[in-house]
Design a protein around this motif. Structure first.
Motif, short mmCIF file in Angstrom:
data_model
loop_
_atom_site.label_atom_id
_atom_site.label_comp_id
_atom_site.label_asym_id
_atom_site.label_seq_id
_atom_site.Cartn_x
_atom_site.Cartn_y
_atom_site.Cartn_z
N THR D 79 138.73 97.72 92.97
CA THR D 79 139.66 97.39 94.05
C THR D 79 139.14 96.25 94.93
O THR D 79 138.87 96.41 96.11
CB THR D 79 139.97 98.62 94.92
N LYS D 81 140.08 93.79 96.84
CA LYS D 81 141.16 93.15 97.57
C LYS D 81 140.61 92.32 98.71
O LYS D 81 139.43 92.41 99.05
CB LYS D 81 142.16 94.19 98.06
N THR D 428 145.36 94.36 92.60
CA THR D 428 145.47 94.73 94.03
C THR D 428 146.69 94.10 94.67
O THR D 428 147.27 93.14 94.16
CB THR D 428 144.24 94.37 94.91
#
Lengths: 483, 445, 445, 483
Positions: D79, D81, D428
């Motif tokens: 993840t 992001k 993401t």
């Protein structure tokens, strides 16, 4: 990574910075507050981007720059030395960076103390008693000093003094500043040693002479040995001597302009006292002057009364202002911090190492590169690629561009104008021996390369040489949807 | 290293400096401090300042407490930007060059003008340089008309710049809080070169820019407007009004208050004057492989080539703060700029209504205003301000400091950062102070 | 995008989630805040904290108010470091990999040990992991001996880690303020796996590391020392004493106090245990062109390959804080580290002499100390501390919070940042407080 | 630029950070304060460098990294992001970053309020009432939850529950954590759809089962539709369900672990709530648990009494501590700021866009890349290069390395283990459509390239593929003068 422009990345509806809703009672439409004739329906057509797009765009752009933190930057006369990180931390202190310029003095005593000290430091370093911190950059400092000179002569009723003498090796801003202060420029030649031609000066000085603008050490990196004779000559004719302080890095604590006869000087705080250059500013160009010129300085000046500091505006002979508010505070703070962390010994060591490094680099190069003005220098020296150009078709520009491939920023080229194919190198005191050795090695290896290959340099950067003629012929100065 | 140079001591480095000119003592400055000591010392000094963040700031007058999004600091804190020099070597400076080209485009879009340069020092000298530019366009000396409602420090700067150029500056009075176009019509003549106004002006009020630009045009006089970048989120732009040269203080676009500097000068103009524009310009071109790239261009205008024929000596400008403005405007976008402007407007108008709701306080001028306004207050303004400051409010500027005839006035600026609670707080405190002591002087406990 | 996916609404994205499991209401958390509001709100919260920088901080106990040179923040603030992930793709992560390799080298040099890993979470779990590592080396379960003078929170962490592993933790008392080697000789036996000490210990005093490491070696027990990185500017290093595993809290090396985290765990060991070391390791190798480069290595030890045979589950570590420590130590160098240590030592000893010069205040233990020490004070320590805090001094830790038998004690830490004036200020205030009111409770005006 | 190591750049006598002289009365030699037997004559052999060398070294190193601020980073399950810059500014607030962990609660009320709110937010998002913010990273959160489970069963006298069930698609830390909490691991197979094989689970569950550790959405990017049956089954056998929260980014405000039957979960604050990853940490791994497990949570917990906040230590059944001090505050502050700036609608939009982006990318790729588990996914999906390897000799690793040349970080490869030649992609919510289009285009163009060329990728980075076998065979883990 992409080099698309912000405007090309824009997509309707994207947002980065969000604003809160209004928390005051709704007073109706905007046009209830401001008549419609002043209003525009739609805001300016700025690009629409999300935060990740803004950050990636500018972060990737940043990687397309060389800078002091990544590369050696021997840009003569620009004094690209390392900028200590402690300065950045101090300048960001919210109790300094958050002061409004029109707060009353009682609420800015810490700031005023720093500025007052800075005035004193610059006075002591130049040997000239009065200082104005106001000018926004070195060029504005020059201009301000000439405004001061003009006001002084006007005050003395000597409005006939219309001439400013400028050596042919001077920075281009010198004659420009003179013109803007209402003077006419007279050029003084350099002699074969790269110094002011005393005879030429004598032949041109007269009772119309207002100011002689001299850079010392000069842009060739030489100390004007006859400086005392020059300043005496000017004073004997009723003129003033202005010292272009761009090269102060060479003489901190070694010799003082006030002591060798200058009446006025500017500083480049961002050079000598290492404010970061910001990709072309901000600068800061304080000036120091003799007592009899002090009344003409811009307002305000910081004064100390008892244990309180204050801005003094009531100076009847002042030239007024050259900008709004106090000055380029952020750079002045960094300069102050630099002086405080170095102290007298440290400042002197700056100049010692700046001159040592320049002479060492000169010694490494002088067998391969022609250095027209001798084998010793102050903080910088000027090599010439004239012979290389003639013999090998290698120009100063080719050498510069090829240096970029080696990970070195180029020296200043084609300046000063008195040296053909000039390569003006200033290593500064912050570079170490290994870097100078590597740089000299690169320079020496370059002259052995094939001229045709050099003419195509750089080979490893983001772009090859840009077409400057095309840029100037039909200037594209902004992005347009159809461009 | 000494051996390579061929010397035996550092002292020999100075042999070209005549001995009698050398300083044979240590400089009389304090001895060196370590970073720890410097930090501690600076922290003590900082405690002797009271920053805008430590009080509620209603000060304006050309420097405004706008919010700076964190992205601005994140980008301008990258050393590739802040430790780079002027982009003389284009191949090694495309980052700065492209950012400046984007700044130029943003300034042109923002102001509605055709062209922007790469930045100027700050607002005051930008106005002076705009006038110099007008003189260069006119190719003669003559008179400059300027409204009294322009920032007094900009006016002072202009006067200094023109002091030696045989060019008179005539200040046109603004008793109504703005330059009356009828007055201009009367005063303008064939000797005039330029007319300069600021809108919103120093009192916070809007000028009749359209009428003034039109009068200038009819008289073949260059019109110059100093504008507030934030106001252009809702107001018509200089370009919409047809002004010739538009300048601004760009501090509102992501620059900290910083006690007045470094700030950001903006200078934009109509296309036809592009070769008269002072300072640096970045232009688009292509490299040898046909790739789009950017360079400093039209450098022949600059002093380092034209030297004594230059009409400006500006050299270093405000590169890093131009970058900040570019990031700021990218972060806001059109909607963000509009919302910011609207918040300023609404809050300023709310503040005006709350303050003028207090007995004895009234608007000085009956003119439209954006984020700043001037009110008349009873009693001594200076001690009133001092009282309010003791209670945590920088309540406004003492207008009389620059305009003696307005010694009973207060100029109040309200940005998007001010909350209703802060505005109500100021109004409440002003009311109680005035009613307790109509002279404005608070009785100390 | 919906069309390309072949759906008509965002709702369809959730079709694999059974309807009855979906949350059919908004989350009960506050509504969104803009950056301006968040900044203003956070600033109000910040004003309800009193940071170490706003008082004079003599608190230690595993977290120290050392100076952080600006270069540390400058480097760790580069987004290439802080927004990168674990360097799985070596070709795109040489920056992080080389920096971690340098960190490993620096930690080995600093501690005098052979090998360091890429970092652990913080000091307490590092000690626990060192014990797990000892168990893995011993390949059996058994008893762990630990001095009571080890940081009580490290001890608590160790107990939690071992609670389910059939391995007893036996705490050896330290009534003299250190672990007496004679006691250890008596208590150690063939069932023991490891002995753990901390030097300087929680009271600030030095342990007899050499003797303890020797006793451990003779008994074939793994010796573990938790050390203070700054102290190694002048003190002998764990490696000099021959300990087997040396761990530390690395917060002193350029990490802000930060209310306890993120901090930096350090774990170093002798070469022979390298394949038992928990966490990540960066190794040097060459690429296909023979260029020196770096990769994550010995990953087979890690849980994502060995899975249920792992003896540690540590995965993400403290990459950014390992970088900070590397920059910190590069900035200090050997001389800077030595000078820092010496300043701590001198100032702490000066503080001890000033405090024990006050009637009723005395050293609790007669043992050498580095930058922290424990004194016995008259009266109620808690209210004494509270009084001193009101006057701007975090005067020390209430030792009795962790050691009920030391309820009359105060543990005082002094870093290089403390000035003589601050130390004298504390001593003066303590003296006046105690003489005004020997119970330690200041009479409020 | 150079890749010399710090130690190779070192020159005796160079200094960066200078220390002040001692300002306390001289108490003599060091050995007068500490007996000589504890002292070392010379400090550790750290490198000696000037400030410019330190800064250039690390600045140049930084440019040898890809990162979120410069590149797309579709590292599945990690993840990656975008990290909003406002978080960095807040976390640097000296009134938060300067708090000592052992200050009394009265002096840390602002901090405690943030942490108390964060406990509540994480509770609400998971649907589990009790939260501990202490664990230093996700893996430690897992371990802490298992410690809690062990303590719970011990407290209930059920020490016979020795088994932890783990799906074969689970993160590697799951079995490792189970082992460290004293449990034995039993692997549960995935079915053909990539979900937990319910039959296998039923066959392995028994009265010795303590915990089932499930990731949902799982590492293949699929929501375990039978989650309710699974959790009911566990509860019926007296076991607990642990939810590995690594993939929470997919379900914020959509569905809650507590609502679908999980008894415990961890969060990766640095993933879901976007703390920056720091090149491998710091993380932060809070856990949320059901009421009956709350007594076992580590101490301290933040409690609110009236309008005051306090750290509560007096919890008799606590497992104790898993680290010293409170937790990874710096990351928790960023997570808190993220939740406060997004609010309930914003958090839900995070998951909507994360899942939308993943499905869009999947749709772009599915014709060229085999995606074994269907044409729809949650926040990530796993493609397989198995066919490419067989048909074109192109491995997942080759694809990865070639992507680097395109300016994209590689996806996660060879995980989960249940998919051959796995390429696990998680775009993401912070990436825009243009980036996904460009990434898909690059992936599609790669499979058309010559296998031999791909096997030599990357071609444009600082280094080519490193010899990992050599690195592991004779590990060089530190620099040595002779190496």
């Amino acid at each position: 990574q992409s080099t698309e422009l912000l405007f090309e990345l824009s997509k309707s509806g994207r947002r980065c910075h969000m604003l809160p809703a209004s928390d005051v009672p709704d007073a109706g439409k905007i046009s209830d507050m401001i008549p419609g004739k002043y209003l525009k329906e739609t805001p300016p057509p700025l690009p629409e981007l999300g935060e990740i797009e803004v950050i990636r765009h500018f972060t990737n752009l940043s990687t397309r720059n060389m800078c002091i933190d990544t590369n050696f930057y021997p840009l003569g006369s620009c004094t690209m030395k390392y900028n200590p990180k402690r300065h950045e931390r101090l300048a960001a202190n919210p109790n300094f960076s958050g002061l409004h310029p029109l707060q009353d003095d009682a609420s800015t005593q810490g700031m005023l103390e720093v500025l007052w000290e800075m005035q004193n430091f610059l006075s002591e370093i130049s040997g000239l008693p009065a200082v104005s911190l106001q000018p926004a950059a070195g060029a504005q400092g020059e201009l301000t000093a000439l405004f001061v000179a003009a006001a002084y002569f006007r005050d003395k009723g000597q409005t006939h003094r219309r001439k400013v003498l400028v050596p042919d090796s001077a920075h281009g801003t010198n004659p420009a500043s003179a013109a803007l202060a209402g003077f006419e420029t007279v050029t003084i030649k350099s002699d074969a040693n790269g110094l002011v031609d005393l005879e030429d000066l004598k032949s041109k000085i007269d009772e119309q002479t207002a100011v002689f603008m001299i850079t010392n050490p000069n842009t060739i990196g030489l100390f004007e040995k006859q400086i005392r004779q020059i300043t005496d000559l000017l004073h004997a004719h009723g003129g003033l001597v202005y010292l272009d302080g761009a090269n102060m890095n060479a003489i901190l604590g070694i010799t003082r302009p006030g002591d060798f006869g200058a009446d006025m000087q500017h500083y480049n705080v961002h050079k000598t006292f290492t404010g970061p250059h910001g990709g072309g500013g901000p600068g800061s160009g304080p000036i120091a002057v003799r007592d009899f010129l002090a009344p003409y300085l811009p307002v305000p000046i910081v004064v100390k009364k008892g244990d309180q500091f204050a801005l003094e505006f009531d100076r009847p002979k002042t030239i007024g202002r050259v900008r709004s508010f106090f000055g380029t505070i952020g750079i002045l703070l960094r300069g102050w911090a630099y002086i405080r962390t170095l102290g007298p010994d440290g400042l002197k060591a700056v100049s010692e190492h700046a001159v040592l490094n320049a002479n060492y680099l000169l010694a490494l190069l002088k067998d391969k590169y022609e250095v027209p003005h001798g084998t010793r220098c102050m903080h910088e020296f000027v090599a010439s690629a004239k012979a290389l150009r003639r013999e090998k078709k290698i120009s100063a520009m080719d050498i510069c561009k090829r240096l970029l491939d080696h990970g070195f920023h180029a020296p200043t080229v084609y300046f000063p104008l008195v040296v053909a194919e000039a390569l003006m190198m200033e290593p500064t005191e912050t570079e170490n021996k290994e870097t100078l050795d590597a740089f000299a090695k690169a320079l020496i290896s370059i002259v052995e390369e094939d001229a045709a290959y050099l003419q195509k340099a750089p080979h490893t950067l983001n772009i090859s040489r840009p077409d400057e003629v095309k840029a100037a012929k039909t200037p594209i100065l902004k992005w347009a949807p159809t461009a | 290293m000494l051996a390579k140079i061929g010397i035996h001591s550092l002292e020999e480095l100075w042999e070209s400096i005549p001995a009698e000119l050398r300083l044979n003592r240590a400089l009389n400055i304090p001895t060196a401090m370590s970073e720890i000591e410097l930090t501690q010392h600076f922290s003590k000094l900082a405690n002797r300042n009271r920053a805008a963040g430590e009080a509620v700031c209603f000060l304006g007058g050309g420097a405004y407490d706008h919010f700076i999004p964190s992205v601005v600091d994140a980008i301008s804190g990258r050393s590739e930007f802040y430790t780079a020099y002027t982009p003389y070597q284009a191949e090694a400076s495309q980052g700065t060059l492209q950012a400046v080209f984007e700044f130029q485009t943003l300034m042109a879009e923002l102001s509605g003008m055709d062209v922007s340069n790469a930045s100027m020092y700050e607002g005051g000298s930008s106005l002076a340089e705009a006038v110099l530019m007008a003189m260069s366009i006119a190719e003669r000396r003559g008179e400059i008309l300027i409204a009294e409602s322009v920032h007094p420090e900009y006016l002072a700067t202009l006067k200094t710049y023109l002091a030696n150029l045989h060019c008179d500056v005539r200040v046109l009075p603004t008793p109504g809080g703005f330059l009356d176009p009828e007055l201009l019509k009367k005063e303008i003549n064939s000797n005039c070169i330029a007319v300069a106004i600021q809108s919103p002006n120093f009192f916070g009020h809007l000028e009749e820019v359209e009428a003034i630009a039109e009068i200038a045009r009819q008289n073949k006089v260059i019109s110059i407007q100093s504008f507030d970048p934030i106001s252009l989120g809702i107001l018509k732009r200089p370009g919409d009004y047809g002004v010739d040269i538009a300048v601004a203080e760009g501090q509102s676009l992501g620059t900290p208050l910083g006690y007045g500097g470094p700030y950001l000068g903006i200078l934009t103009c109509r296309q036809e004057y592009v070769r008269k524009i002072p300072g640096r310009l970045v232009g688009q071109t292509t490299d040898r492989n046909g790739n789009r790239c950017w360079v400093l261009t039209l450098q022949t205008r600059e002093q380092h080539i034209r030297r004594d024929k230059a009409t400006s000596n500006i050299c270093t400008n405000q590169g890093l703060y131009a970058l900040r403005a570019a990031v700021y405007l990218s972060a806001l976008g059109p909607k963000g700029l509009k919302e910011t402007a609207e918040l300023c407007l609404r809050k300023a108008h709310y503040a005006a209504s709350q303050l003028t709701g207090i007995s004895g306080v009234e608007m000085k001028f009956n003119r439209p205003f954006f984020k700043e306004f001037t009110v008349k207050v009873p009693g001594d303004v200076k001690s009133l301000l001092s009282t309010l400051q003791d209670d945590g409010y920088f309540a406004g500027l003492q207008t009389g400091r620059w305009y003696p005839e307005l010694s009973d006035c207060l100029t109040v600026a309200v940005t998007e950062k001010r909350t209703r609670a802060e505005i109500d707080g100021l109004a409440g405190l002003l009311k109680s102070t005035l009613s307790a002591n109509p002279s404005g002087k608070k009785q100390k406990a």
